[in-house]
Design an enzyme around this catalytic site. Structure first.
Site, PDB file in Angstrom:
ATOM      1  CB  CYS A 135       6.594 -13.764   0.836  1.00  0.00           C
ATOM      2  SG  CYS A 135       8.297 -14.007   1.339  1.00  0.00           S
ATOM      3  CD  GLN A 136       7.725 -14.273   6.443  1.00  0.00           C
ATOM      4  OE1 GLN A 136       6.828 -13.588   5.961  1.00  0.00           O
ATOM      5  NE2 GLN A 136       8.823 -13.757   6.934  1.00  0.00           N
TER       6      GLN A 136
END
Ligand code: SF4
Length: 709
Positions: A388-389
């Site tokens: 999810c970065q």
């Protein structure tokens, strides 16, 4: 509840200084490859190379073309694993009596007397002999009848007096005194031959003594320790098809571990790993045990539990929560090899070959490979938390151009497509995808968000789909962590989200998502989660430890009581190094302070811009849940300063705040472990989701016809 009764002082500045001040080293590492090998270890690697070469064909998880270097790495990994096992056993079976500290001639005499009677009588006889004669030379001068009487008094047959005196005389003659010192200078074979030529000395006794005297001595092939070693297995990660014979087992134990491993395996064999009915449930090393793991796989395969596939599984937070709720993971994949090793270790019920280290994109054109690996099993739930970065605010902050351009240009943000691709092939009854709130805010140039695209893709495949917004704190996790869960179901409308059990911490979240939460339990706080863990300085702690007592009550109740290891073992309670200036900042900050509050207290401690870096430093408040635990902890811990100890949180404290129990073991370096923990879905939140899905599957079992199948 106060956090800690004992506050450690401010840590000093450098690791060197800490070492000088007697700070403990971090002890046995959790599978970090050794950087420096001793000459004995290097020789052992060289000597065992032909053996490993012979075993190569049996290794089902090692590529047939593996190079010599890869095989040696495998051996080093195995040495690391045995070191961890040895350390755990050492903690649960500490040396029980003074005989464990015997060496040289004392040990030889004791071993001969033990062969002649038993350990208890041999201990008594040794004590009697020592009282009668201060040294072995004095004893050799006593009349045989007197020695016989001493032995008889301790319950050893008087016949052994003659054997003992002859043995001492030969030692005196060949070693030039009452010492076994010359054994260290001779070759192992010559030493063994000489020892077995002494009166009363069997081969096992000789090996036992040699083990104390020389690091390169093989382990004695005694039945009890060899039984445990055989059950634990060696080279398990290579997937050896058949158990190894005793001789191979013995030679594959690294020399520097043999002495202590022999002692602890013997103690373990007597107390826990008994021949007929081993107490595997009480065994501190069951997760490492080949025999026990095989049993768990078999039990899981026979169970009627609903199945799940875990994509981007990391160290296994989602699988752990689903396991606790009654699901069975049948396939997991991630491209981080260290996370995969942690997953395998903590999920013995999943066959290792079905926990795959690979990039999911490699399955794009060959998704049926996963179906083949499942052997035709129906998948009930497909779960995935793509990295999810790319969507996270923490990621945006460090970038220069606009969010939209950055986020749509980030390759990682398209990994959800892989999940959708597999959805089409696996046709699970339910699918969930976990991600950060940012997935709903980042939009393609046409205005649609990644979130909407994912929901639409699920719908186009015949799934009813909706989005849950959940805060982990409202399900008992001591952490404010808001996540978007995209849920799809092809067996009926998606159920409503799980009912919260705890009050939300964020006013915004409470107002928009959970307006009626006041009757719920208060959220679990940082103090409740980590307050029982032993206090530490910066750059301190042990990778594997068994603290004598916890702060406060030994067996705490509530959250920390539920999280504690049943044998009080503590893995990865290790802190990072901080420089002097950061330590001063920590000492200045009060619980709940961020960077701006710090500067208000002391403006001379400024080192970042004030705008955009408010949370660069943050001291956790003991009476609130933690802020979101993030993967950035692998880089620095300034945003997660312990509430009342002047350091950032330890690896285990981060795991506790993520609701991983102390039985969950993370492998790799400190950074590796912080990364695995920060990227994980809290098992407690996953468990709550899993309970809701389980009820949904039960309720819709009758309507499980798949028109697209
Ligand atoms: S898990 Fe069971 S078989 Fe394996 S070492 Fe422990 S007691 Fe022995």
């Amino acid at each position: 509840m106060t956090l800690n009764d004992v506050k450690p002082p401010l840590a000093s500045s450098s690791p060197e200084q800490l070492a000088e001040e007697g700070q403990p080293s971090h002890g046995v590492a959790l599978w970090r490859r050794r950087k420096h090998f001793s000459s004995v270890h290097t020789r052992w690697r060289r000597d065992t190379a032909p053996l490993i070469e012979q075993l190569r064909e049996q290794m089902i998880r090692v590529a047939p073309g593996a190079t010599q270097v890869q095989l040696r790495d495998l051996l080093d990994e195995e040495a690391s694993r045995l070191q961890v096992i040895g350390r755990v056993l050492q903690l649960v079976h500490p040396p029980a009596s003074e005989t464990h500290r015997l060496s040289g001639l004392d040990l030889l005499v004791f071993a001969v007397l033990e062969d002649a009677s038993d350990a208890k009588r041999a201990r008594g006889a040794l004590r009697q002999l020592r009282q009668a004669a201060p040294s072995w030379a004095d004893l050799a001068g006593l009349p045989r009848a007197e020695v016989a009487a001493l032995l008889q008094g301790a319950g050893v047959a008087p016949f052994w007096a003659g054997v003992l005196l002859e043995l001492l005389s030969q030692v005196q003659q060949w070693c030039g005194g009452m010492t076994l010192e010359p054994l260290r200078a001779s070759t192992p074979v010559a030493a063994l031959l000489w020892l077995t030529g002494l009166p009363g000395v069997t081969k096992q006794t000789a090996l036992h003594v040699l083990l104390q005297e020389r690091t390169d001595s093989p382990m004695p092939a005694e039945a009890a320790p060899m039984r445990v070693l055989g059950r634990l297995g060696i080279l398990n990660d290579a997937g050896l098809q058949d158990p190894l014979d005793v001789e191979t087992l013995r030679s594959l134990v690294p020399p520097d571990l043999r002495r202590e491993l022999h002692r602890t395996l013997t103690a373990h064999a007597e107390e826990i790993c008994t021949p007929r009915t081993p107490r595997c449930g009480d065994c501190a090393v069951n997760r490492f045990c080949r025999a026990w793991r095989a049993q768990q796989v078999e039990l899981a395969a026979r169970s009627a539990r609903p199945t799940m596939v875990d994509l981007f599984c990391g160290a296994g937070g989602l699988s752990e929560g689903f396991r606790q709720a009654g699901f069975r993971t049948v396939f997991a994949i991630d491209q981080n090899p260290v996370a995969i090793r942690s997953f395998r270790l903590n999920h013995p019920e999943v066959p290792s070959e079905q926990v795959v280290c690979d990039d999911l994109r490699n399955f794009r054109d060959d998704a049926r490979r996963i179906l083949d690996a499942l052997g035709g099993q129906q998948v009930d739930v497909l779960v995935g938390g793509p990295p999810c970065q790319g969507f996270s605010r923490a990621g945006w902050r460090s970038r220069t151009s606009t969010r939209q351009v950055q986020a749509t240009a980030d390759d990682r943000n398209y990994l959800f497509e892989e999940l959708i691709g597999l959805l089409e092939v696996l046709r699970p009854r339910v699918v969930i995808m976990e991600n950060v709130p940012g997935i709903g805010e980042v939009r393609f140039p046409d205005g649609t968000s990644f979130l909407e695209v994912t929901v639409e893709a699920m719908r186009s495949l015949g799934y009813d789909s909706t989005v849950w917004t959940l805060d982990a704190a409202t399900y008992g996790v001591p952490q404010h962590r808001v996540r978007r869960i995209i849920v799809g179901s092809r067996v009926g409308p998606v159920p409503p989200p799980p009912t919260p059990t705890h009050r939300a911490v964020s006013n915004q979240y409470r107002a928009t998502v959970q307006p009626t939460g006041e009757h719920l339990r208060p959220p679990v706080t940082v103090a409740e989660a980590i307050g029982d863990l032993p206090p530490l300085l910066a750059s301190a702690g042990q990778w594997i430890d068994r603290p004598r007592h916890r702060v406060g009550r030994r067996r705490t109740k509530g959250y920390s009581g539920e999280m504690a290891h049943p044998l009080n073992l503590l893995f990865s309670h290790v802190t990072r190094y901080h420089n002097d200036l950061d330590l001063r900042r920590y000492a200045t900050m009060r619980p709940g302070d961020n960077y701006l509050a710090l500067l208000r207290r002391d403006h001379t401690l400024e080192n970042y811009r004030r705008d955009g870096f408010e949370d660069k430093y943050f001291r956790l408040a003991p009476d609130r849940p933690s802020k979101t635990i993030v993967a950035h902890l692998q880089k620095d811990g300034n945003s997660f300063i312990h509430p009342d100890q002047h350091r950032s949180i330890s690896v285990r404290e981060a795991a506790r705040l993520q609701s991983f129990s102390d039985e969950y073991i993370f492998t790799g370096s400190r950074s590796d472990q912080f990364l695995q923990i920060g990227n994980a879905v809290p098992p407690l939140m996953a468990r709550t989701i899993a309970h809701t899905l389980m009820a949904h599957l039960d309720a819709t079992a009758e309507t499980d016809g798949d028109p697209a199948a």
